[in-house]
Design an enzyme around this catalytic site. Structure first.
Site, PDB file in Angstrom:
ATOM      1  N   THR A 246       4.222   0.428  -2.727  1.00  0.00           N
ATOM      2  CA  THR A 246       4.060   0.115  -4.141  1.00  0.00           C
ATOM      3  C   THR A 246       5.219   0.690  -4.960  1.00  0.00           C
ATOM      4  O   THR A 246       5.574   0.147  -5.997  1.00  0.00           O
ATOM      5  CB  THR A 246       2.733   0.668  -4.691  1.00  0.00           C
ATOM      6  OG1 THR A 246       2.724   2.099  -4.587  1.00  0.00           O
ATOM      7  CG2 THR A 246       1.543   0.097  -3.927  1.00  0.00           C
TER       8      THR A 246
ATOM      9  N   ILE B  66       0.835  -1.193   0.000  1.00  0.00           N
ATOM     10  CA  ILE B  66       0.000   0.000   0.000  1.00  0.00           C
ATOM     11  C   ILE B  66       0.875   1.249   0.000  1.00  0.00           C
ATOM     12  O   ILE B  66       1.970   1.247   0.565  1.00  0.00           O
ATOM     13  CB  ILE B  66      -0.968   0.001   1.221  1.00  0.00           C
ATOM     14  CG1 ILE B  66      -1.963   1.158   1.147  1.00  0.00           C
ATOM     15  CG2 ILE B  66      -0.208   0.000   2.535  1.00  0.00           C
ATOM     16  CD1 ILE B  66      -3.076   1.055   2.180  1.00  0.00           C
ATOM     17  N   CYS B  67       0.394   2.290  -0.674  1.00  0.00           N
ATOM     18  CA  CYS B  67       1.024   3.610  -0.642  1.00  0.00           C
ATOM     19  C   CYS B  67       2.484   3.530  -1.097  1.00  0.00           C
ATOM     20  O   CYS B  67       2.790   2.999  -2.155  1.00  0.00           O
ATOM     21  CB  CYS B  67       0.870   4.199   0.762  1.00  0.00           C
ATOM     22  SG  CYS B  67       1.349   5.924   0.936  1.00  0.00           S
ATOM     23  N   GLY B  68       3.402   4.018  -0.310  1.00  0.00           N
ATOM     24  CA  GLY B  68       4.808   4.062  -0.692  1.00  0.00           C
ATOM     25  C   GLY B  68       5.426   2.712  -0.940  1.00  0.00           C
ATOM     26  O   GLY B  68       6.414   2.597  -1.684  1.00  0.00           O
TER      27      GLY B  68
END
Length: 209
Positions: A109, A105-107
């Site tokens: 990725t 999730i988020c960073g």
């Protein structure tokens, strides 16, 4: 019993796994656990999250037995392009090759994108330009999905706004609860409607029998 391992690191966005943790905790209401949960760090040294919480990992990466992995969960943070994350990203690549579940999730990725793991599969992140501008190695633009969470086989990705749907995809992939329970859980947390809470409790009660 296999284990959901959540990787923890300095600057970890510690709010992004809240729905997932709530969903995993519902196993206690069934009086049976299909998966256990542990945190894993690059080392066993304490880490400090983005909101200032100090966490001590249950184990280090070199102690993790890949045969016990039900899922590897990667949370956002500011360090995903740092060399120190190479080992956990290599592990993620290995697990995907073995058809194990990886959820980022988020960073997190961005770390997968920079390793080329998103180049040939549907995925999402905070924004397509987030991946393109932050990683010169990223070549997955044609597979980017404009939605908050995407499941493609055993890979689940999400934006920082997608933690609820991301968690839903994870618990579905792990087959922890019935479809009825999962849908009631998702509708309750996405709407706040107490009727769905009642459906959730009733469904869990049926599953526990």
């Amino acid at each position: 019993m296999k284990t959901v391992y959540m990787y923890v690191q300095d600057t970890m966005a510690d709010w992004e796994h809240g729905y997932l943790m709530q969903a995993l905790s519902l196993q206690a209401m069934l009086k049976k656990f299909k998966v256990s949960f542990k945190t894993v760090g690059r080392t066993k040294a304490p880490i400090r999250t983005a909101s200032g919480i100090t966490l001590v990992p249950d184990l280090s990466l070199d102690e993790l037995d890949v045969t016990t992995v039900a899922a590897l969960v990667l949370i956002g943070g500011d360090t995903w392009l740092a060399k120190e994350q190479a080992d956990v990203l290599t592990l993620a690549s290995k697990l995907l090759q073995q058809d194990a579940l990886v959820a980022a999730i988020c960073g997190a990725t961005l770390g997968l994108a920079n390793l080329g793991l998103l180049d040939g599969c549907p995925h999402t992140s905070n924004a397509s330009f987030f991946l393109s501008q932050m990683s010169q190695r990223y070549r997955g633009q044609d597979y980017y999905q404009e939605t908050v969470a995407v499941r493609d086989g055993q890979l689940i990705t999400a934006s920082s706004a997608g933690s609820l749907l991301w968690a839903k995809y994870i618990i579905e992939a792990l087959e922890l609860y019935s479809e009825k329970t999962v849908e009631a859980w998702f509708k309750y947390f996405s709407t706040g409607d107490a009727a769905y809470y009642g459906e959730l409790m009733a469904s869990l009660s049926q599953e526990s029998r």
